[in-house]
Every structure is written in structure tokens, then in C-alpha cells.
Design an enzyme around this catalytic site. Structure first.
Site, short mmCIF file in Angstrom:
data_model
loop_
_atom_site.label_atom_id
_atom_site.label_comp_id
_atom_site.label_asym_id
_atom_site.label_seq_id
_atom_site.Cartn_x
_atom_site.Cartn_y
_atom_site.Cartn_z
N GLY A 294 8.00 17.55 3.98
CA GLY A 294 8.22 16.34 4.75
C GLY A 294 6.97 15.48 4.74
O GLY A 294 5.86 15.96 4.48
N PHE B 235 1.52 10.35 10.08
CA PHE B 235 0.27 10.99 10.42
C PHE B 235 -0.03 12.25 9.62
O PHE B 235 -1.16 12.72 9.62
CB PHE B 235 0.26 11.35 11.91
CG PHE B 235 0.49 10.16 12.81
CD1 PHE B 235 -0.29 9.03 12.69
CD2 PHE B 235 1.49 10.17 13.75
CE1 PHE B 235 -0.09 7.93 13.49
CE2 PHE B 235 1.71 9.07 14.57
CZ PHE B 235 0.92 7.95 14.44
N THR C 30 1.41 15.19 6.28
CA THR C 30 2.34 15.64 5.25
C THR C 30 2.46 17.15 5.38
O THR C 30 1.47 17.84 5.62
CB THR C 30 1.82 15.28 3.85
OG1 THR C 30 1.69 13.86 3.74
CG2 THR C 30 2.78 15.76 2.78
N LYS D 232 0.31 21.72 7.25
CA LYS D 232 0.41 20.35 7.77
C LYS D 232 -0.94 19.68 7.56
O LYS D 232 -1.96 20.17 8.08
CB LYS D 232 0.77 20.42 9.25
CG LYS D 232 1.33 19.15 9.86
CD LYS D 232 1.81 19.46 11.28
CE LYS D 232 2.44 18.27 11.95
NZ LYS D 232 2.90 18.62 13.33
N ASP E 160 6.43 16.38 24.45
CA ASP E 160 7.33 15.78 23.46
C ASP E 160 8.45 16.74 23.07
O ASP E 160 8.73 16.94 21.89
CB ASP E 160 6.54 15.36 22.21
CG ASP E 160 7.25 14.31 21.39
OD1 ASP E 160 8.17 13.64 21.92
OD2 ASP E 160 6.90 14.13 20.20
#
Length: 351
Positions: free
Chosen positions: A10, A14, A16, A36, A133
């Protein structure tokens, strides 16, 4: 750690996400693992990843929270990158699975998933942190054993702590999170504490049951402004699905309490009959093999053409009135640095 960057899972504004493939047996993580990454030149993006690493280190092990295997720096394409190694979930996110299911989940599965999320939240809150979140896009699915885990702690914070940073003006004095899942106190008072996670949990449960967002709103800017006003200063609550059992409706009633002091805690919710799942309550509706992933997150409102979509949200000065605070969210008076979109592009399933 010796590793090479594998297929892209993905890509967002901010960071990858790729597969991280170990190059020797002495590495500290197993394959497959997700990595990440963000450019060190992007101070804000690096801050989010480093904050995620710090929070996960403080939280320690919990079977309902994604594992972190460590971090490092690499030099690629002439630049430095900060890399965070995380547990790989072949099933993608709950949002992906819900889309593949073609509608709401059976209530038995919603009960099991909800209990897992609450157990994760209870651990997070007991350790003195807030996720900030909670949404289906941030819940990973492990199809091999049909378990789920809370992920994406970039916006997480220590309970009661107001951060002061030149690179993160959204923290401390300004609210954070995804507007569709924000609690009234988050929009009104920039108050993002453990009760805000419980409100967001309720919104996630509604979405699991119906296959649709907890709030009904159009895609126009006026519709969205009205929605934010309804959440922030109105008395309206998200619609409780008619098809939900009485226990489920009562459970949501404990989550959707506008006064955060009267909202049930994660510890209290664990004792609610809706999530007290007996061994023989499991249904045979097993999570299907993962086939397709839509961009995750597609938008905070999960509308494909929504003109108001944000990533980590930088809201409003605490001295503004609620109406002014909400008006600035959807006009050109938004704070500098407001992200117009999460911008995630799905390349293949798995994270």
C-alpha cells in the site's frame, strides 16, 4: 537486521508499506513481515512512524494489538528512510473484509470482533494511552485463525498529555482522528481521551452490522458541514441499526453517550452481554480468502468522491466557538497543512 524490500502492499501520503524479506536466518523477525517506511526528509511523516513505534513499545504484548518487530534506517534512491517492521496480516483490514462480504457481518461475528477490539482498547487504556483513530481501516484481519488486531498508532497519545511540537501542530491544542468517527468532545473541546475511543468503537460496530458508515451524509460540502455540526453541537446520536439485537442496541447505547464522563469504559464494556461470547456461539461464517483490497483508507468518510477527506486531522484553536471550529473544517479557513486526502493507493492485499 538484514532484509530486502519486497512487493508494495500500500502507498499513502505519509508512508509506504512493503513486504520485508529477511536475507538470513538470524534476523529478529519472521517472514512475511510488513515494513512501513517514510522519507526522513518528511519530518511529519517520520514523526508519525516514530510515535507509532514508541507507543507500541510502551504497550508491550497484547494478542489484540499488532506486533512491532523493531525499526531501522536505510539509504535508498539517494535518500534516508525510516522503517518500522510490523506483523503482516494477509486478510487486510476489517474495512476490506466488509466490502468483500457485500454487506454487514452476521451478528455473531460482530460480537466476536467487537470483543477483540475492546480487549485491545482495554489494554491500551490500562497502559495509559489513547488510540485516537479507531475505525475499521485500522483493524487488521488474520485469515489463518480468524483473529483481528488493532493497528496504526501514528495518532496515538499518552492519556492526559498535551504534546508540544513545531512539527505536529495537530497535537496537544488541536484535535486528531477521523471526523466520521470523532466524538462530540473531540470536535468541541479538542478532547481526545479514552472515552473518544469508545465512541469511535460504537461507530465501527454500526458499520460492521450495516456495511455502511454510522452517520448518513451526502458527499457535498454543505452536507458534511451539517454532519460535523450534528456531531459537535447537536443532540443527535448515530443511528442504531434496527436489525441489531436488543443486547447490541443496549451496547451501542453505552458507547453513544454525549457526555464522556458517563460513557462506559472498555473495562465495563467487556462485561456487557453483547460481547460475552460463549464457546458455542461461534458461527460457521469463516472469513473468506482475501480477494481484493480497496484503497485503505479510501477517505475518512469512506465516500469515493467526498470533497472533504483528511488524514490525521488538524482541527481548531481551543478558543473558537464550536460553530466556528466546525466551519473552519470545511472552508478555506482550515489550518495550514491540512491534508486533503489520506491518499492511500492499494497495490495488493495484506496490510
Amino acid at each position: 537486521m538484514d532484509w530486502v524490500r519486497g512487493n508494495t502492499l500500500g502507498r499513502g501520503s505519509f508512508a509506504t508499506v512493503n513486504l520485508a524479506i529477511p536475507t538470513n536466518r538470524s534476523t529478529q523477525f519472521s517472514s512475511p513481515t510488513a515494513v512501513k517506511s517514510s522519507s526522513s526528509d518528511d519530518v511529519f511523516a517520520s514523526y508519525l512512524l516514530k510515535n507509532e513505534k514508541e507507543i507500541l513499545d510502551h504497550l508491550g504484548y497484547c494478542p489484540h494489538i499488532v506486533k512491532c518487530y523493531g525499526h531501522d534506517y536505510t539509504f535508498e534512491n539517494g535518500g534516508e528512510y525510516y522503517n518500522l517492521f510490523l506483523e503482516y496480516a494477509a486478510g487486510g483490514t476489517l474495512a476490506d473484509q466488509l466490502k468483500n462480504h457485500g454487506g454487514g457481518f452476521p451478528e455473531s461475528r460482530v460480537r466476536r470482533y467487537t470483543r477483540s477490539i475492546i480487549e485491545g482498547l482495554n489494554h491500551i487504556h490500562a497502559k495509559g494511552f489513547v488510540h485516537c483513530d479507531i475505525k475499521l481501516q485500522n483493524i487488521l484481519v488474520f485469515v489463518d485463525n480468524d483473529t483481528i488486531k488493532i493497528a496504526d498508532f501514528g495518532l496515538a497519545k499518552e492519556t492526559g498529555k498535551e504534546e508540544q511540537s513545531q512539527t505536529t501542530t495537530w497535537a496537544g491544542d488541536e484535535c486528531r482522528g477521523t471526523p466520521m468517527f470523532m466524538s462530540p468532545e473531540s470536535l468541541n473541546n479538542n478532547e481526545c481521551e479514552s472515552p473518544a475511543d469508545i465512541w469511535a468503537l460504537g461507530c465501527a460496530v454500526v458499520e460492521m452490522v450495516t456495511g455502511k458508515p454510522a452517520w448518513n451524509v451526502g458527499s457535498g460540502s454543505n452536507d458534511i458541514w451539517q454532519l460535523l455540526f450534528r456531531i459537535g453541537v447537536g443532540e443527535e446520536l448515530p443511528h442504531v441499526p434496527d436489525e441489531l439485537s436488543q443486547q447490541g442496541k443496549d451496547f451501542l447505547g453505552k458507547c453513544f453517550v454525549r457526555d464522556p464522563k458517563k460513557r462506559w469504559t472498555a473495562e465495563m464494556l467487556l462485561k456487557h452481554p453483547f460481547v460475552v461470547v460463549a464457546d458455542d456461539d461461534d458461527d460457521d461464517d469463516i472469513v473468506p480468502t482475501f480477494k481484493h483490497v480497496h484503497p485503505s483508507p479510501r477517505s475518512n468518510f469512506d465516500f469515493p468522491h467526498c470533497p472533504f477527506t483528511t488524514g490525521s486531522s488538524s482541527c481548531l484553536p481551543s478558543l473558537c466557538s464550536p460553530a466556528d471550529r466546525l466551519r473552519r473544517l470545511v472552508t478555506d479557513q482550515r489550518p495550514i497543512g491540512w491534508s486533503e486526502t489520506d491518499g492511500w493507493t492499494s497495490v495488493r492485499g495484506g496490510y
